[in-house]
Design an enzyme around this catalytic site. Structure first.
Site, PDB file in Angstrom:
ATOM      1  N   ASN A 237       1.235   8.688  -0.071  1.00  0.00           N
ATOM      2  CA  ASN A 237       2.036   9.868  -0.399  1.00  0.00           C
ATOM      3  C   ASN A 237       3.193  10.099   0.556  1.00  0.00           C
ATOM      4  O   ASN A 237       4.109  10.867   0.248  1.00  0.00           O
ATOM      5  CB  ASN A 237       1.135  11.103  -0.428  1.00  0.00           C
ATOM      6  CG  ASN A 237       0.195  11.082  -1.611  1.00  0.00           C
ATOM      7  OD1 ASN A 237       0.623  11.078  -2.755  1.00  0.00           O
ATOM      8  ND2 ASN A 237      -1.108  11.055  -1.347  1.00  0.00           N
TER       9      ASN A 237
ATOM     10  N   THR B 296      -0.403  29.679  20.617  1.00  0.00           N
ATOM     11  CA  THR B 296      -0.552  29.490  19.180  1.00  0.00           C
ATOM     12  C   THR B 296      -0.424  28.027  18.754  1.00  0.00           C
ATOM     13  O   THR B 296      -1.198  27.541  17.917  1.00  0.00           O
ATOM     14  CB  THR B 296       0.486  30.339  18.429  1.00  0.00           C
ATOM     15  OG1 THR B 296       0.244  31.720  18.724  1.00  0.00           O
ATOM     16  CG2 THR B 296       0.382  30.135  16.919  1.00  0.00           C
TER      17      THR B 296
ATOM     18  N   ASP C 154      -6.725   3.347  -2.662  1.00  0.00           N
ATOM     19  CA  ASP C 154      -6.724   3.184  -1.206  1.00  0.00           C
ATOM     20  C   ASP C 154      -8.137   3.256  -0.640  1.00  0.00           C
ATOM     21  O   ASP C 154      -8.512   2.469   0.247  1.00  0.00           O
ATOM     22  CB  ASP C 154      -5.817   4.222  -0.549  1.00  0.00           C
ATOM     23  CG  ASP C 154      -6.155   5.658  -0.930  1.00  0.00           C
ATOM     24  OD1 ASP C 154      -6.902   5.889  -1.918  1.00  0.00           O
ATOM     25  OD2 ASP C 154      -5.665   6.582  -0.245  1.00  0.00           O
ATOM     26  N   ARG C 155      -8.954   4.173  -1.162  1.00  0.00           N
ATOM     27  CA  ARG C 155     -10.343   4.266  -0.703  1.00  0.00           C
ATOM     28  C   ARG C 155     -11.138   3.025  -1.095  1.00  0.00           C
ATOM     29  O   ARG C 155     -11.926   2.494  -0.311  1.00  0.00           O
ATOM     30  CB  ARG C 155     -10.999   5.530  -1.264  1.00  0.00           C
ATOM     31  CG  ARG C 155     -10.414   6.831  -0.725  1.00  0.00           C
ATOM     32  CD  ARG C 155     -10.936   8.042  -1.492  1.00  0.00           C
ATOM     33  NE  ARG C 155     -12.366   8.234  -1.297  1.00  0.00           N
ATOM     34  CZ  ARG C 155     -13.103   9.045  -2.042  1.00  0.00           C
ATOM     35  NH1 ARG C 155     -12.546   9.696  -3.066  1.00  0.00           N
ATOM     36  NH2 ARG C 155     -14.399   9.188  -1.794  1.00  0.00           N
TER      37      ARG C 155
ATOM     38  N   ASP D  60       0.872  -1.175   0.000  1.00  0.00           N
ATOM     39  CA  ASP D  60       0.000   0.000   0.000  1.00  0.00           C
ATOM     40  C   ASP D  60       0.909   1.225   0.000  1.00  0.00           C
ATOM     41  O   ASP D  60       1.471   1.592   1.028  1.00  0.00           O
ATOM     42  CB  ASP D  60      -0.900  -0.033   1.237  1.00  0.00           C
ATOM     43  CG  ASP D  60      -1.648   1.273   1.480  1.00  0.00           C
ATOM     44  OD1 ASP D  60      -1.815   2.053   0.519  1.00  0.00           O
ATOM     45  OD2 ASP D  60      -2.072   1.506   2.639  1.00  0.00           O
ATOM     46  N   LEU D  61       1.070   1.842  -1.172  1.00  0.00           N
ATOM     47  CA  LEU D  61       1.972   2.988  -1.324  1.00  0.00           C
ATOM     48  C   LEU D  61       1.169   4.278  -1.298  1.00  0.00           C
ATOM     49  O   LEU D  61       0.398   4.567  -2.217  1.00  0.00           O
ATOM     50  CB  LEU D  61       2.753   2.870  -2.629  1.00  0.00           C
ATOM     51  CG  LEU D  61       3.738   4.006  -2.941  1.00  0.00           C
ATOM     52  CD1 LEU D  61       4.785   4.141  -1.842  1.00  0.00           C
ATOM     53  CD2 LEU D  61       4.406   3.769  -4.293  1.00  0.00           C
TER      54      LEU D  61
END
Length: 258
Positions: A10, A178, A105-106, A7-8
């Site tokens: 980003n 912040t 992937d989805r 599973d590649l």
């Protein structure tokens, strides 16, 4: 272990071997970080066997990195197969008019969710993007959403205003510095979208779906989503379902799909 799943994404490559009964071997799972732009270091795949029979690859990464992985795998195994999204497979039917426009992937996460047999699911991937897909209990994909993940939101803000820290901070409802405000705002935006999706799915289905979280950024959101479940290897499990449905691999049940 002659079959491996890949599973590649980003920012990471996840891979694991597949046993003969179609079960992903979690104890042997590898998680390899990359910068998304270059070829893998020479040692990146050292955890793999020197030789194996089958590699099944799902990729949403860029062409250069995907090609580099495929080339590296051809040096180690007999057959390399890349997964493409299909209209229907393993009991799941994709809602997209053009199914191949749905990321692999989805698609595989939906297969993995359906295979759990838990009924309707809201499948949430938290990686570079935040993806949300609704799956009915009968396997119908009812559509989804894509938004920046909290990490990508932080990167975007830092890119436009370098004085804003890229990372750090703790989620709190009303921050007083912040870094905490950034963590709370970016995570809170993702949580709000997930909760709205859960509420709308409940209205559409008549009952609340199971919320399944996967992806590298899911751990930070999980404590703030009551009733949600962690499914870190959901894409790999979906890939195992795809292999079982589409390919007659020795020792793994074979079948067909559309």
């Amino acid at each position: 272990m002659s079959t491996w799943l890949f599973d590649l994404g980003n920012t990471r490559l996840k891979c694991a071997p597949l046993e003969g009964d179609g079960i992903v071997v979690e104890r042997a799972r590898l998680d390899i970080a990359h910068d998304g732009a270059r070829m893998f270091p020479a040692t990146a795949l050292d955890g793999l066997p020197s030789r194996f029979e089958n590699a099944f690859v799902a990729s949403v990464a860029g062409d250069e990195l995907t090609t580099a992985l495929l080339d590296a795998l051809t040096q180690r195994c007999t057959r390399v197969t890349r997964v493409r999204t299909q209209r229907s497979c393993a009991g799941v039917r994709i809602a997209y008019t053009e199914p191949r426009r749905l990321g692999a992937d989805r698609f595989l996460a939906l297969l993995g969710a359906h295979a759990r047999g838990a009924g309707a699911s809201l499948v949430v991937g938290v990686g570079t993007a935040l993806t949300i897909d609704l799956l009915a209990g009968d396997g119908r994909h009812l559509g989804g959403r894509i938004a920046p993940s909290p990490t990508l939101m932080r990167e975007g803000l830092h890119g436009r205003a370098a004085q804003l820290p890229l990372a750090g901070g703790t989620y709190t409802e009303f921050a007083i510095d912040t870094a905490d405000a950034l963590a709370s705002g970016c995570q809170g935006a993702a949580l709000a979208l997930i909760e709205r999706s859960r509420a709308q799915a409940t209205l559409q289905l008549g009952a609340p779906p199971t919320v399944l979280l996967h992806g590298g950024g899911s751990a930070a959101l999980l404590p703030h989503l009551p009733g949600a479940a962690s499914a870190p290897a959901l894409v790999l499990h979906g890939l195992a379902c795809w292999v079982a449905a589409m390919h007659a691999v020795p020792g793994i049940p074979g079948g067909t799909g559309d």
